[in-house]
Design an enzyme around this catalytic site. Structure first.
Site, short mmCIF file in Angstrom:
data_model
loop_
_atom_site.label_atom_id
_atom_site.label_comp_id
_atom_site.label_asym_id
_atom_site.label_seq_id
_atom_site.Cartn_x
_atom_site.Cartn_y
_atom_site.Cartn_z
CG HIS A 198 -8.50 16.33 5.03
ND1 HIS A 198 -9.83 15.71 5.17
CD2 HIS A 198 -8.00 17.48 4.77
CE1 HIS A 198 -9.95 16.90 5.62
NE2 HIS A 198 -8.79 17.69 5.57
CB SER A 211 9.59 -10.55 -0.01
OG SER A 211 9.07 -12.19 -0.61
CE LYS A 240 8.08 -5.36 -0.79
NZ LYS A 240 6.68 -6.36 -0.75
CD GLU A 287 5.13 -4.16 7.38
OE1 GLU A 287 3.63 -4.55 6.56
OE2 GLU A 287 6.24 -4.75 6.06
#
Ligand code: ARG
Length: 463
Positions: free
Chosen positions: A159, A280, A286, A293
């Protein structure tokens, strides 16, 4: 693209419109099958010769012409023509331009329907072999990382809440198992792909004395499609392959999701090498895990192709329908996406930095050894349900005190059960928890090393 006359235009009063020509042509994408189309034609021609249908001279001419065409394709000098619709008619016309009548005789006892089905199968079985090699290379990369981290403790989750300590190596081996099943599925699917439709002709077979065993042996097909209607209309193998590919992508997507979470500063369990990340344009700090992804994103695309292929087939009457031309682009894209993804993934796994301190700190935050304490009490004679309750109370107490179970003094722990003794602290450490699960399939470092060795043997035996 050059323009030319249709091969089949004899019975028509007017040429197809420009739009229809573009709409129905497949040459823009099926030229990818050229090498396998030539391979199939050469075997067909040899069989026709052995069956007494083609002369030795015709066969020799066809071989010479095809060799030249092959060279032209490799050099990129062959002009594909939209008027010739597809790769089959383009190559046949080029052959006829080169060698004359022998080129026109090649299509004896054959149709584009059995030809295209043969081409796709020849092509796909090669791609499956490549994919199987790449799956094994990814497994090898995971095994190296698992071996180095056999004794690295991390929180195991259910979970997405801290559940029990596990070895990071053990966690990685879960993926090795998944990719092992993927490889089995690919091998199984390859067996059904590796069957020969040639000889079915348009749908009913041919009046020529084809020797299908000869063609199959020349092309290395394990079996021959036994029903001509099924031979030209079956695309099950394409669906099976795309389903197997979807599962590989699902596994890669799940691993990607974990890598992304683990790399997030909130977890900080791993770092991914810079060459797989980007920055970024606005936020200077970043470092984004673009590759995982994109893998997560691309899994959706492959699953979409599976849905597309199933929909393509579901309402087709027997036998061949032009709908089938739509099988190629999803299939090509599935193969390309999967191969690119597997390649980049093995490389990426070899560039992972593990941060064991962060993993261990996370284990200590989540009362991950509560089950170990419950098991400890059971071994001292308490029924499991009672021990579950006693430990729940202890966890509640520790939570309020803002510490871990292992930080509670013995006298406090004994307040929850008088069975608790000084040996409890060994049980409450993450390392003790791992080592205690020393059975087949368990997370103990010894088991992880055993599984790494087992998998290496399996991979070596397959190579
Ligand atoms: N380009 C076609 C395909 O990809 C080849 C078979 C065409 N057959 C036909 N009867 N029109 O399926």
């Amino acid at each position: 693209m050059t323009t030319d006359n249709k091969t089949w235009s004899g019975r028509f009063n007017e040429p197809v419109s420009e739009l229809v020509k573009q709409y129905t042509a497949s040459i823009n994408f099926d030229q990818r099958l050229a090498r396998h189309d030539i391979q199939g034609s050469l075997a067909h021609a040899q069989m026709l010769h052995e069956a007494g249908v083609l002369s030795a001279q015709d066969l020799a001419d066809i071989r010479r012409g095809m060799a030249e065409i092959q060279a032209e394709i490799e050099a990129g000098s062959l002009q594909w023509s939209l008027d010739l619709e597809d790769v089959h008619m383009n190559i046949e016309r080029r052959l006829t331009d080169k060698i004359g009548d022998a080129g026109k005789r090649l299509h004896t006892g054959r149709s584009r329907n059995d030809q295209v089905a043969t081409d796709i199968r020849l092509w796909l079985r090669d791609e499956i072999s490549t994919i199987r090699r790449l799956i094994k290379d990814l497994q090898a990369a995971l095994l190296d990382l698992a071996e180095q981290n056999a004794a690295t403790v991390m929180p195991g989750f259910t979970h997405l809440q801290v559940a029990q300590p596990v070895s990071f190596g053990h966690h990685l081996l879960a993926y090795v198992e998944m990719f092992g099943r993927d490889d089995e599925r690919m091998a199984d699917c390859r067996r059904r792909t590796n069957r020969m439709p040639l000889g079915a002709a348009a749908l009913a077979g041919t009046t020529f004395p084809v020797r299908r065993e000869t063609t199959a042996a020349l092309l290395g097909f394990e079996q021959i499609c036994q029903n001509s209607l099924d031979a030209v209309s079956d695309r099950d193998f394409a669906i099976e392959f795309t389903a197997a590919a979807s599962l590989v992508m699902v596994h890669l997507s799940r691993l990607s999701e974990e890598l992304i979470l683990w790399m997030s500063p909130r977890f900080g369990f791993i770092d991914i090498a810079d060459r797989f990340c980007t920055g970024s344009s606005i936020m200077p700090q970043k470092k984004n895990p673009d590759v995982p992804e994109l893998v997560r994103g691309k899994s959706g695309r492959v699953i979409g192709h599976l849905t597309g292929l199933i929909m393509l087939m579901k309402s087709q009457p027997l036998a061949y329908n032009k709908d089938n031309q739509e099988d190629k682009e999803p299939l090509f894209d599935t193969v390309d996406t999967l191969i690119d993804t597997l390649r980049i993934y093995a490389d990426m796994m070899r560039g992972i930095t593990v941060k064991p301190e962060a993993m261990r700190a996370a284990v200590l935050q989540g009362f991950a050894t509560a089950t170990d304490l419950a098991d400890y009490l059971v071994k001292k004679g308490l029924p499991f349900r009672d021990s579950h309750e006693a430990v729940a109370q202890a966890v509640r107490h520790a939570e309020q005190a803002g510490c871990g179970l292992e930080d509670l003094p013995l006298t406090v722990l004994q307040g929850f059960s008088t069975l608790i003794e000084n040996d409890v602290y060994q049980v409450l450490t993450p390392e003790g928890s791992l080592n205690a699960r020393n059975h087949l399939g368990g997370t103990a470092p010894e088991q992880v090393k055993f599984q790494v060795a087992r998998w290496r043997e399996l991979l070596a035996a397959d190579a």
